[in-house]
Design a protein around this motif. Structure first.
Motif, PDB file in Angstrom:
ATOM      1  N   ILE A 262     -24.086  54.159  -1.751  1.00 49.96           N
ATOM      2  CA  ILE A 262     -23.725  55.572  -1.922  1.00 49.96           C
ATOM      3  C   ILE A 262     -22.748  55.724  -3.083  1.00 49.96           C
ATOM      4  CG2 ILE A 262     -22.496  57.510  -0.856  1.00 49.96           C
ATOM      5  CD1 ILE A 262     -23.644  56.501   1.864  1.00 49.96           C
ATOM      6  N   ALA A 263     -21.770  54.838  -3.145  1.00 51.11           N
ATOM      7  CA  ALA A 263     -20.777  54.894  -4.222  1.00 51.11           C
ATOM      8  C   ALA A 263     -21.447  54.676  -5.580  1.00 51.11           C
ATOM      9  CB  ALA A 263     -19.682  53.855  -3.986  1.00 51.11           C
ATOM     10  N   GLU A 264     -22.393  53.757  -5.657  1.00 51.75           N
ATOM     11  CA  GLU A 264     -23.115  53.508  -6.905  1.00 51.75           C
ATOM     12  C   GLU A 264     -23.907  54.744  -7.312  1.00 51.75           C
ATOM     13  OE1 GLU A 264     -24.425  51.273 -10.192  1.00 51.75           O
ATOM     14  OE2 GLU A 264     -22.904  50.737  -8.708  1.00 51.75           O
ATOM     15  N   PHE A 265     -24.567  55.372  -6.348  1.00 53.24           N
ATOM     16  CA  PHE A 265     -25.312  56.599  -6.613  1.00 53.24           C
ATOM     17  C   PHE A 265     -24.383  57.686  -7.135  1.00 53.24           C
ATOM     18  CE2 PHE A 265     -26.902  60.755  -5.249  1.00 53.24           C
ATOM     19  CZ  PHE A 265     -28.187  60.745  -5.774  1.00 53.24           C
ATOM     20  N   ASP A 266     -23.241  57.859  -6.477  1.00 56.87           N
ATOM     21  CA  ASP A 266     -22.270  58.875  -6.892  1.00 56.87           C
ATOM     22  C   ASP A 266     -21.744  58.589  -8.297  1.00 56.87           C
ATOM     23  OD1 ASP A 266     -22.573  60.277  -4.540  1.00 56.87           O
ATOM     24  OD2 ASP A 266     -20.782  59.428  -3.597  1.00 56.87           O
TER      25      ASP A 266
ATOM     26  N   ARG B 234     -25.748  60.143   4.815  1.00 55.41           N
ATOM     27  CA  ARG B 234     -25.383  58.781   5.207  1.00 55.41           C
ATOM     28  C   ARG B 234     -26.055  58.385   6.509  1.00 55.41           C
ATOM     29  NH1 ARG B 234     -21.308  55.893   8.080  1.00 55.41           N
ATOM     30  NH2 ARG B 234     -20.757  53.939   7.018  1.00 55.41           N
ATOM     31  N   SER B 235     -26.150  59.309   7.445  1.00 59.80           N
ATOM     32  CA  SER B 235     -26.782  58.993   8.731  1.00 59.80           C
ATOM     33  C   SER B 235     -28.246  58.588   8.545  1.00 59.80           C
ATOM     34  CB  SER B 235     -26.659  60.173   9.696  1.00 59.80           C
ATOM     35  OG  SER B 235     -27.264  61.323   9.138  1.00 59.80           O
ATOM     36  N   VAL B 236     -28.933  59.225   7.614  1.00 60.25           N
ATOM     37  CA  VAL B 236     -30.324  58.868   7.313  1.00 60.25           C
ATOM     38  C   VAL B 236     -30.369  57.467   6.705  1.00 60.25           C
ATOM     39  CG1 VAL B 236     -32.306  59.447   5.844  1.00 60.25           C
ATOM     40  CG2 VAL B 236     -31.053  61.262   7.036  1.00 60.25           C
ATOM     41  N   LEU B 237     -29.438  57.190   5.809  1.00 59.59           N
ATOM     42  CA  LEU B 237     -29.397  55.878   5.165  1.00 59.59           C
ATOM     43  C   LEU B 237     -29.093  54.774   6.174  1.00 59.59           C
ATOM     44  CD1 LEU B 237     -27.435  56.918   1.975  1.00 59.59           C
ATOM     45  CD2 LEU B 237     -29.887  56.437   2.148  1.00 59.59           C
ATOM     46  N   LEU B 238     -28.221  55.054   7.127  1.00 59.52           N
ATOM     47  CA  LEU B 238     -27.906  54.059   8.153  1.00 59.52           C
ATOM     48  C   LEU B 238     -29.111  53.745   9.024  1.00 59.52           C
ATOM     49  CD1 LEU B 238     -24.325  55.209   9.194  1.00 59.52           C
ATOM     50  CD2 LEU B 238     -24.933  53.118   7.942  1.00 59.52           C
ATOM     51  N   VAL B 239     -29.956  54.728   9.263  1.00 64.57           N
ATOM     52  CA  VAL B 239     -31.188  54.488  10.028  1.00 64.57           C
ATOM     53  C   VAL B 239     -32.202  53.736   9.168  1.00 64.57           C
ATOM     54  CG1 VAL B 239     -33.166  55.612  11.123  1.00 64.57           C
ATOM     55  CG2 VAL B 239     -30.848  56.454  11.557  1.00 64.57           C
ATOM     56  N   GLU B 240     -32.366  54.178   7.937  1.00 65.61           N
ATOM     57  CA  GLU B 240     -33.331  53.558   7.022  1.00 65.61           C
ATOM     58  C   GLU B 240     -32.982  52.086   6.755  1.00 65.61           C
ATOM     59  OE1 GLU B 240     -36.731  53.511   4.718  1.00 65.61           O
ATOM     60  OE2 GLU B 240     -36.008  55.243   5.872  1.00 65.61           O
ATOM     61  N   PHE B 241     -31.692  51.794   6.681  1.00 60.25           N
ATOM     62  CA  PHE B 241     -31.223  50.439   6.407  1.00 60.25           C
ATOM     63  C   PHE B 241     -30.423  49.907   7.601  1.00 60.25           C
ATOM     64  CE2 PHE B 241     -31.899  52.455   2.312  1.00 60.25           C
ATOM     65  CZ  PHE B 241     -32.649  51.493   1.654  1.00 60.25           C
TER      66      PHE B 241
ATOM     67  N   ASN C 183     -37.503  62.957  -5.987  1.00 58.61           N
ATOM     68  CA  ASN C 183     -38.691  63.532  -5.346  1.00 58.61           C
ATOM     69  C   ASN C 183     -38.425  64.842  -4.613  1.00 58.61           C
ATOM     70  OD1 ASN C 183     -40.350  61.460  -6.240  1.00 58.61           O
ATOM     71  ND2 ASN C 183     -40.021  60.229  -4.414  1.00 58.61           N
ATOM     72  N   THR C 184     -37.215  65.026  -4.114  1.00 57.39           N
ATOM     73  CA  THR C 184     -36.944  66.193  -3.268  1.00 57.39           C
ATOM     74  C   THR C 184     -35.858  67.119  -3.817  1.00 57.39           C
ATOM     75  OG1 THR C 184     -35.232  65.106  -1.951  1.00 57.39           O
ATOM     76  CG2 THR C 184     -37.521  64.832  -1.208  1.00 57.39           C
ATOM     77  N   GLY C 185     -35.006  66.596  -4.704  1.00 57.21           N
ATOM     78  CA  GLY C 185     -33.860  67.369  -5.177  1.00 57.21           C
ATOM     79  C   GLY C 185     -32.714  67.369  -4.186  1.00 57.21           C
ATOM     80  N   LEU C 186     -32.846  66.593  -3.120  1.00 49.73           N
ATOM     81  CA  LEU C 186     -31.824  66.519  -2.080  1.00 49.73           C
ATOM     82  C   LEU C 186     -31.252  65.111  -1.999  1.00 49.73           C
ATOM     83  CD1 LEU C 186     -33.754  68.435   0.716  1.00 49.73           C
ATOM     84  CD2 LEU C 186     -31.974  69.347  -0.776  1.00 49.73           C
ATOM     85  N   VAL C 187     -29.967  65.016  -1.699  1.00 47.03           N
ATOM     86  CA  VAL C 187     -29.320  63.730  -1.510  1.00 47.03           C
ATOM     87  C   VAL C 187     -29.417  63.369  -0.034  1.00 47.03           C
ATOM     88  CG1 VAL C 187     -27.143  62.473  -1.690  1.00 47.03           C
ATOM     89  CG2 VAL C 187     -27.729  64.210  -3.399  1.00 47.03           C
TER      90      VAL C 187
ATOM     91  N   PHE D  62     -33.155  53.809  -3.234  1.00 45.53           N
ATOM     92  CA  PHE D  62     -33.728  54.743  -2.266  1.00 45.53           C
ATOM     93  C   PHE D  62     -33.178  56.145  -2.486  1.00 45.53           C
ATOM     94  CE2 PHE D  62     -33.509  57.066   1.714  1.00 45.53           C
ATOM     95  CZ  PHE D  62     -34.794  56.920   2.230  1.00 45.53           C
ATOM     96  N   MET D  63     -31.859  56.230  -2.708  1.00 44.73           N
ATOM     97  CA  MET D  63     -31.226  57.534  -2.910  1.00 44.73           C
ATOM     98  C   MET D  63     -31.729  58.202  -4.191  1.00 44.73           C
ATOM     99  SD  MET D  63     -27.307  56.889  -1.686  1.00 44.73           S
ATOM    100  CE  MET D  63     -26.887  58.643  -1.730  1.00 44.73           C
ATOM    101  N   VAL D  64     -31.826  57.424  -5.269  1.00 41.45           N
ATOM    102  CA  VAL D  64     -32.310  57.975  -6.541  1.00 41.45           C
ATOM    103  C   VAL D  64     -33.742  58.478  -6.386  1.00 41.45           C
ATOM    104  CG1 VAL D  64     -32.969  57.374  -8.908  1.00 41.45           C
ATOM    105  CG2 VAL D  64     -30.754  56.641  -8.006  1.00 41.45           C
ATOM    106  N   THR D  65     -34.595  57.665  -5.783  1.00 45.19           N
ATOM    107  CA  THR D  65     -35.996  58.042  -5.598  1.00 45.19           C
ATOM    108  C   THR D  65     -36.108  59.296  -4.733  1.00 45.19           C
ATOM    109  OG1 THR D  65     -36.658  55.737  -5.806  1.00 45.19           O
ATOM    110  CG2 THR D  65     -38.248  57.239  -4.792  1.00 45.19           C
ATOM    111  N   HIS D  66     -35.363  59.336  -3.641  1.00 43.83           N
ATOM    112  CA  HIS D  66     -35.386  60.491  -2.745  1.00 43.83           C
ATOM    113  C   HIS D  66     -34.910  61.743  -3.478  1.00 43.83           C
ATOM    114  CE1 HIS D  66     -34.124  63.099   0.618  1.00 43.83           C
ATOM    115  NE2 HIS D  66     -35.102  62.485   1.274  1.00 43.83           N
TER     116      HIS D  66
END
Length: 67
Positions: free
Chosen positions: A45-49, A26-33, A19-23, A12-16
């Motif tokens: 998040i750690a894997e993305f980083d 965490r608060s958004v990720l907690l809502v999404e998941f 598509n947007t150039g923005l990371v 999700f983070m990679v795709t976002h």
């Protein structure tokens, strides 16, 4: 047990980011998941980083970790 895991958060983070150039924050990720343990979100998040490295800029995810 959730059907999601840290890999879904990472994807999700990679795709976002692609598509947007923005990371996403965490608060958004907690809502999404919302049905996923926060530890799994943090692992995604750690894997993305790890993959993207520090050169990507964006959000300091450590500022959003729960106490």
């Amino acid at each position: 047990m959730s059907a999601w895991n840290y890999w879904h958060v990472h994807h999700f983070m990679v795709t976002h980011y692609q598509n947007t150039g923005l990371v996403p924050e965490r608060s958004v990720l907690l809502v999404e998941f919302a049905d996923l343990d926060p530890e799994q979100v943090d692992e995604g998040i750690a894997e993305f980083d790890l993959v993207m490295g520090n050169h990507r800029g964006g959000v300091d995810h450590n500022a959003y970790k729960e106490a």
